[in-house]
Design an enzyme around this catalytic site. Structure first.
Site, short mmCIF file in Angstrom:
data_model
loop_
_atom_site.label_atom_id
_atom_site.label_comp_id
_atom_site.label_asym_id
_atom_site.label_seq_id
_atom_site.Cartn_x
_atom_site.Cartn_y
_atom_site.Cartn_z
CE LYS A 34 -1.82 1.55 4.01
NZ LYS A 34 -1.48 2.93 4.34
CG ASN A 35 2.22 2.69 3.50
OD1 ASN A 35 1.08 3.04 3.17
ND2 ASN A 35 2.56 2.43 4.74
CB CYS A 137 -5.15 10.25 11.54
SG CYS A 137 -3.60 9.58 12.06
NE ARG A 142 0.24 10.00 10.31
CZ ARG A 142 -0.24 9.03 9.54
NH1 ARG A 142 -1.41 8.50 9.78
NH2 ARG A 142 0.46 8.63 8.49
CG ASP A 325 2.95 1.10 9.45
OD1 ASP A 325 3.19 1.39 8.28
OD2 ASP A 325 2.62 1.96 10.30
NE ARG A 417 -7.74 4.40 5.45
CZ ARG A 417 -7.30 5.54 5.94
NH1 ARG A 417 -7.83 6.03 7.04
NH2 ARG A 417 -6.34 6.20 5.35
C1 EPZ Z 1 4.14 6.79 6.55
O1 EPZ Z 1 3.36 7.80 7.15
C2 EPZ Z 1 3.20 5.61 6.34
N1 EPZ Z 1 2.14 6.01 5.41
C3 EPZ Z 1 2.62 5.16 7.68
O2 EPZ Z 1 1.83 4.02 7.44
C4 EPZ Z 1 3.78 4.76 8.57
O3 EPZ Z 1 3.29 4.41 9.84
C5 EPZ Z 1 4.77 5.94 8.71
O4 EPZ Z 1 5.20 6.37 7.40
C6 EPZ Z 1 6.01 5.56 9.50
O5 EPZ Z 1 6.64 4.48 8.89
C7 EPZ Z 1 2.41 6.05 4.08
O6 EPZ Z 1 3.52 5.78 3.64
C8 EPZ Z 1 1.29 6.44 3.18
P1 EPZ Z 1 6.18 9.96 8.86
P2 EPZ Z 1 3.97 9.29 7.29
O7 EPZ Z 1 6.13 11.24 8.11
O8 EPZ Z 1 4.87 9.58 6.15
C9 EPZ Z 1 6.14 13.19 12.32
C10 EPZ Z 1 -0.05 2.65 7.66
O9 EPZ Z 1 -0.60 2.10 8.62
N2 EPZ Z 1 6.11 14.18 11.23
O10 EPZ Z 1 7.35 9.05 8.65
O11 EPZ Z 1 2.83 10.19 7.57
C11 EPZ Z 1 4.82 12.45 12.41
O12 EPZ Z 1 3.92 13.17 13.23
C12 EPZ Z 1 0.42 4.08 7.77
O13 EPZ Z 1 0.15 2.11 6.54
C13 EPZ Z 1 6.23 15.53 11.54
O14 EPZ Z 1 6.35 15.91 12.71
O15 EPZ Z 1 4.86 9.12 8.59
C14 EPZ Z 1 5.20 11.12 13.03
O16 EPZ Z 1 5.26 11.26 14.45
C15 EPZ Z 1 0.14 4.65 9.15
N3 EPZ Z 1 6.20 16.45 10.54
C16 EPZ Z 1 6.62 10.89 12.51
O17 EPZ Z 1 7.09 12.16 12.00
C17 EPZ Z 1 6.09 16.09 9.21
O18 EPZ Z 1 6.09 16.95 8.34
C18 EPZ Z 1 6.67 9.84 11.40
O19 EPZ Z 1 5.91 10.33 10.38
C19 EPZ Z 1 5.97 14.70 8.92
C20 EPZ Z 1 5.99 13.78 9.94
#
Ligand code: EPZ
Length: 436
Positions: A34-35, A137, A142, A325, A417
């Site tokens: 998915k990702n 969410c 996020r 995840d 999803r």
């Molecule tokens: C991706 O989300 C994945 N989604 C998530 O999978 C996954 O859990 C996550 O990466 C971590 O591996 C997709 O790829 C579509 P991050 P993402 O930016 O990119 C903080 C699932 O279940 N952050 O790596 O949104 C954020 O709050 C989903 O398949 C900021 O502060 O995750 C979090 O605490 C859930 N500012 C941490 O970084 C930003 O601009 C990790 O977020 C971006 C992120």
């Protein structure tokens, strides 16, 4: 057929009924990731023309993103009616020649925050983008500040205007971008903008997830010049234009890990067809310590559990660490393990929504700050549970596979999803699980 619910309210089939106590045995096909699919579909914005995407998973999130791209003017064709859900998907054809709008509709972005991944490609192609700020969410605030800082570094101006991020750029210029945190979609958005920027860009502290690498390798096939994928430092030489391509999406390591935990809970053995063991080092290591026997072959992983489940401690971290995840699924497994285990969630600030639900089965778990402390029990008893987010719902289903009696998991749309036919696949290898 619709399920009747607690207050007699009629709703579509949105619950799974799991009867525990059955060992799993057989083989399941692992679907496309998915990702990886989500950023790859957004990358089709970067070059007008027709793309052929193989192994795209049939998930609600993918359908939502396809709808969003069509609203922007793309043409998608994906004939799903003739292929059973348990068979590999037919190719998805996406033509983005007719892309005409750079405004992503609010009602689609709010359904799936990953839609924010259209931002970088839209700015790169049109020099303009208006995308709703994704709300928080169930698993945390996020924010998207890293995404916006990166685009600003590349020369884009952005402002927040009535809930939308409004971005303008009169030509993007290469820049060095240092991420505070190796954000997965942050890295992906910046990467997709930088490939068409003038000059060289470097993304430091970049995410190294296999899904980021899959996106990057497709961009290279489209003509982008990228080095360092899968390392903390990605170097991009901007090019003037890219071309459409065919691409096959990598297997979903989180789905594979979910099935490995399922065998851990029920006992038995599973062959995971198409799984890529190289993406699962940390998971294989932890599950082996928990008592699973894991044999990795070419294009498959064989998992077996016949002895006791041992308790292990886990701390989640960005790739190549243990993936967040799979944290909820690991908590479900440790609920059945001998002894005490501590599972620390370091990526998201509120990703223990599954714990209260697991306690309804009798699990002995308490949360302290960012750790779940689990005292394993040999028996849990089925109960009605409510899913709160995608991976939490998977962990509730897994826990139900091991619990005595019936566990009904409500609000199972969360599961759909991110998992392609999880209930059908589990039923195929011996689980008693019905969609009601
Ligand atoms: C991706 O989300 C994945 N989604 C998530 O999978 C996954 O859990 C996550 O990466 C971590 O591996 C997709 O790829 C579509 P991050 P993402 O930016 O990119 C903080 C699932 O279940 N952050 O790596 O949104 C954020 O709050 C989903 O398949 C900021 O502060 O995750 C979090 O605490 C859930 N500012 C941490 O970084 C930003 O601009 C990790 O977020 C971006 C992120």
């Amino acid at each position: 057929m619709t399920g009747s619910y607690l207050n007699g309210e009629k709703r579509p089939q949105n619950a799974l009924e799991v009867t525990g106590g059955r060992r799993l045995s057989g083989e399941v096909r692992i679907s496309g990731a998915k990702n990886a699919a989500l950023p790859i579909l957004c990358a089709t914005i970067l070059a007008p023309g027709s793309y052929r995407i193989e192994n795209c998973p049939r998930l609600t999130d993918v359908f939502t993103l396809i709808e969003l791209l069509e609203r922007l003017g793309a043409q998608a064709s994906w004939d799903l009616s003739s292929v059973p859900l348990l068979d590999p998907p037919p190719p998805l054809f996406m033509d983005t020649s007719g892309l005409a709008s750079f405004e992503a509709p609010f009602e689609l972005v709010r359904k799936m925050r990953a839609s924010f991944l259209v931002l970088g490609p839209l700015v790169a192609r049109f020099g303009r983008a208006r995308v709703p700020l994704p709300g928080g969410c169930e698993i945390g605030a996020r924010p998207v500040d890293f995404h916006l800082q990166g685009l600003k570094a590349l020369g884009a101006q952005w402002e927040i205007d009535s809930g939308f991020v409004d971005v303008r750029a009169t030509g993007l210029k290469g820049a060095r971008i240092l991420l505070d945190f190796p954000s997965v979609t942050g890295t992906e958005n910046i990467l997709m903008a930088a490939v068409l920027a003038k000059g060289t860009s470097v993304i430091e502290n970049a995410a190294m997830e296999p899904e980021v690498v899959d996106l990057g390798e497709m961009l290279i096939k489209m003509g982008a010049r990228i080095k360092g994928l899968g390392t903390p430092s990605i170097v991009i030489e901007g090019v003037d234009e890219l071309r459409p391509v065919s691409w096959k999406i990598i297997p979903d390591r989180i789905e594979a890990g979910t099935f490995m935990v399922a065998v851990g809970i029920t006992g038995g053995e599973l062959g995971l067809l198409g799984a890529e063991a190289g993406h699962l080092d940390a998971v294989i290591s932890k599950l082996s310590s928990a008592g699973l026997k894991i044999v990795t072959g070419s294009g498959r992983i064989d998992v077996e559990r016949s002895g006791p489940i041992e308790s292990v401690d886990v701390t989640t971290s960005p790739y190549p660490g243990f993936p967040t995840d799979l944290q909820a699924q690991m908590v479900a497994l440790m609920a059945y393990a001998k002894g005490l285990s501590v599972i620390k969630e370091q990526v998201f600030e509120n990703r223990f929504r599954h714990v209260d639900e697991l306690r309804r089965l009798g699990a002995d778990i308490r949360v302290e700050q960012r750790s779940a402390i689990i005292r394993g029990r040999s028996r849990l008893k089925g109960a009605p549970l409510t899913a709160t987010d995608l991976r939490a719902s998977a962990s509730l289903v897994l826990a139900g596979l091991g619990a005595e009696g019936v566990t009904r998991v409500l609000d199972i749309h969360h599961l759909d999803r991110g998992y392609e036919a999880l209930d059908e696949k589990l039923r195929q290898v011996g689980a008693r699980i019905e969609r009601v």
